[in-house]
Design a protein around this motif. Structure first.
Motif, short mmCIF file in Angstrom:
data_model
loop_
_atom_site.label_atom_id
_atom_site.label_comp_id
_atom_site.label_asym_id
_atom_site.label_seq_id
_atom_site.Cartn_x
_atom_site.Cartn_y
_atom_site.Cartn_z
N LEU A 163 46.32 25.53 32.93
CA LEU A 163 45.71 25.42 34.25
C LEU A 163 44.66 26.51 34.48
O LEU A 163 44.98 27.67 34.73
N GLY A 164 43.38 26.13 34.38
CA GLY A 164 42.30 27.05 34.64
C GLY A 164 42.06 28.10 33.58
O GLY A 164 41.19 28.96 33.74
N VAL A 169 36.10 25.17 48.19
CA VAL A 169 37.08 26.10 48.74
C VAL A 169 38.16 26.23 47.68
O VAL A 169 38.75 25.22 47.25
N THR A 170 38.43 27.44 47.23
CA THR A 170 39.32 27.63 46.10
C THR A 170 40.67 28.22 46.49
O THR A 170 40.82 28.81 47.56
N LEU A 171 41.61 28.05 45.59
CA LEU A 171 42.93 28.66 45.66
C LEU A 171 43.14 29.49 44.41
O LEU A 171 42.65 29.14 43.34
N PRO A 172 43.91 30.59 44.50
CA PRO A 172 44.26 31.30 43.28
C PRO A 172 45.08 30.40 42.35
O PRO A 172 45.94 29.65 42.80
N LEU A 173 44.81 30.49 41.07
CA LEU A 173 45.66 29.79 40.10
C LEU A 173 47.05 30.40 40.09
O LEU A 173 48.05 29.69 40.07
N SER A 210 36.49 38.77 31.35
CA SER A 210 36.64 38.42 32.76
C SER A 210 37.34 37.08 32.86
O SER A 210 37.23 36.23 31.97
N PHE A 211 38.05 36.89 33.95
CA PHE A 211 38.74 35.63 34.19
C PHE A 211 38.71 35.36 35.68
O PHE A 211 39.04 36.23 36.49
N VAL A 212 38.28 34.17 36.05
CA VAL A 212 38.20 33.78 37.46
C VAL A 212 39.52 33.11 37.83
O VAL A 212 39.81 32.00 37.39
N ASN A 213 40.31 33.80 38.62
CA ASN A 213 41.63 33.31 39.01
C ASN A 213 41.50 32.39 40.22
O ASN A 213 41.89 32.73 41.33
#
Length: 301
Positions: free
Chosen positions: A43-44, A178-182, A210-213
């Motif tokens: 997931l992500g 609009v995002t949510l944290p993984l 880097s990682f976009v959570n």
């Protein structure tokens, strides 16, 4: 690792839909037209988050490995960013298989798929759709959205809904998602908030990377409705299920029920949590089992 062969790693990209996916191709040296296993993450997550560790072991065993990152994440293409679309990710798998079949440096007739977590669910779906594959590996797989939603808890699940509504409205306006944290700490609003979720993700990020959570919130309803475990009974080739007995994200009881329906399924269970599979002794045990399985079914030499 003893009795391993050298390998080389190559940066590759392939077209999927309206964009491209970035990948690494690991080629064992001295092997003409090796079999190949295609690896996709959870997931992500991106391929930098320990897919290289598995790919290296497979290549050292004489099996080419192709680890890719889904569109909309990492260094792959696709707009908007952080869009987690099940339909698009499955299309990325199809495109990866087509790319491998078209290469002249691997054997496109000896192909396996390998997925972990959310990608482990995809591996089941993809294997059911591609009977020409010779084998599949489904590691700590997401198999049932309803079971995972119950693991998150009804209260936590309800807290996600306002974000979903705002993201759907943003999509209608053509605005940024609009995002949510993984992953987040226990009690937080996130797609996963088990105690080992956030530290588990962070442990997979290489130093300096880097990682976009985050993921677009619109994915929540589709995750809940996604039940790839149901496709296990349609998988016509050998498939190895590697299941965590202490999985906080993908409940093992439901996963095992699905795994037992696979006509040629093999099941191995491990005393390690969902996020422990990628590191240390659990990783060593897992990758040894997977190398044995893939070598056996891909006729690797």
């Amino acid at each position: 690792m003893t009795n391993s062969m050298p390998y080389s790693r190559h940066d590759v990209s392939f077209t999927s839909g309206d964009a491209s996916c970035s990948a690494w191709l690991y080629l064992p040296e001295g092997v003409t037209s090796p079999p190949v296993v295609i690896l996709g993450h959870g997931l992500g997550a991106t391929r930098e988050m320990r897919l290289d560790a598995f790919a290296e072991r497979f290549a050292a065993a004489g099996i080419a490995a192709f680890a890719f990152t889904y569109r909309h994440f990492g260094d792959s293409g696709g707009q908007p960013r952080q869009l987690l679309s099940i339909k698009r990710q499955l299309a990325d798998w199809d495109a990866a298989i087509a790319h491998i079949k078209g290469r002249d440096d691997v054997d496109g007739g000896r192909v396996a798929v390998w997925g972990s977590s959310f990608g482990g669910g995809h591996a089941i779906t993809v294997a059911a759709r591609h009977p020409e594959l010779l084998a599949a590996v489904s590691q700590c797989p997401f198999t049932d959205g309803l079971a995972s939603a119950r693991a998150l808890g009804p209260r936590a699940s309800l807290k996600l809904l306002p974000f979903v509504a705002r993201d759907l409205a943003a999509r209608a306006r053509g605005a940024d998602p609009v995002t949510l944290p993984l992953a987040g700490p226990p009690g937080s609003i996130a797609l996963m908030n088990a105690p080992d979720a956030l530290p588990g993700y962070e442990a997979l990020i290489p130093p300096g990377a880097s990682f976009v959570n985050a993921a677009a919130a619109r994915v929540v309803p589709t995750i809940t409705a996604y039940r790839p475990g149901r496709a296990a009974k349609k998988v016509e080739m050998p498939i190895l299920f590697c299941v965590s007995n202490h999985d906080t994200v993908t409940p093992p009881e439901q996963t095992l029920r699905y795994a037992r329906t696979a006509p040629y399924g093999e099941i191995k269970t491990y005393e390690a949590g969902h996020f422990a599979f990628y590191l240390g002794e659990p990783f060593e045990q897992l990758v040894a089992d997977q190398v044995e399985f893939l070598t056996r079914h891909l006729d690797a030499r």
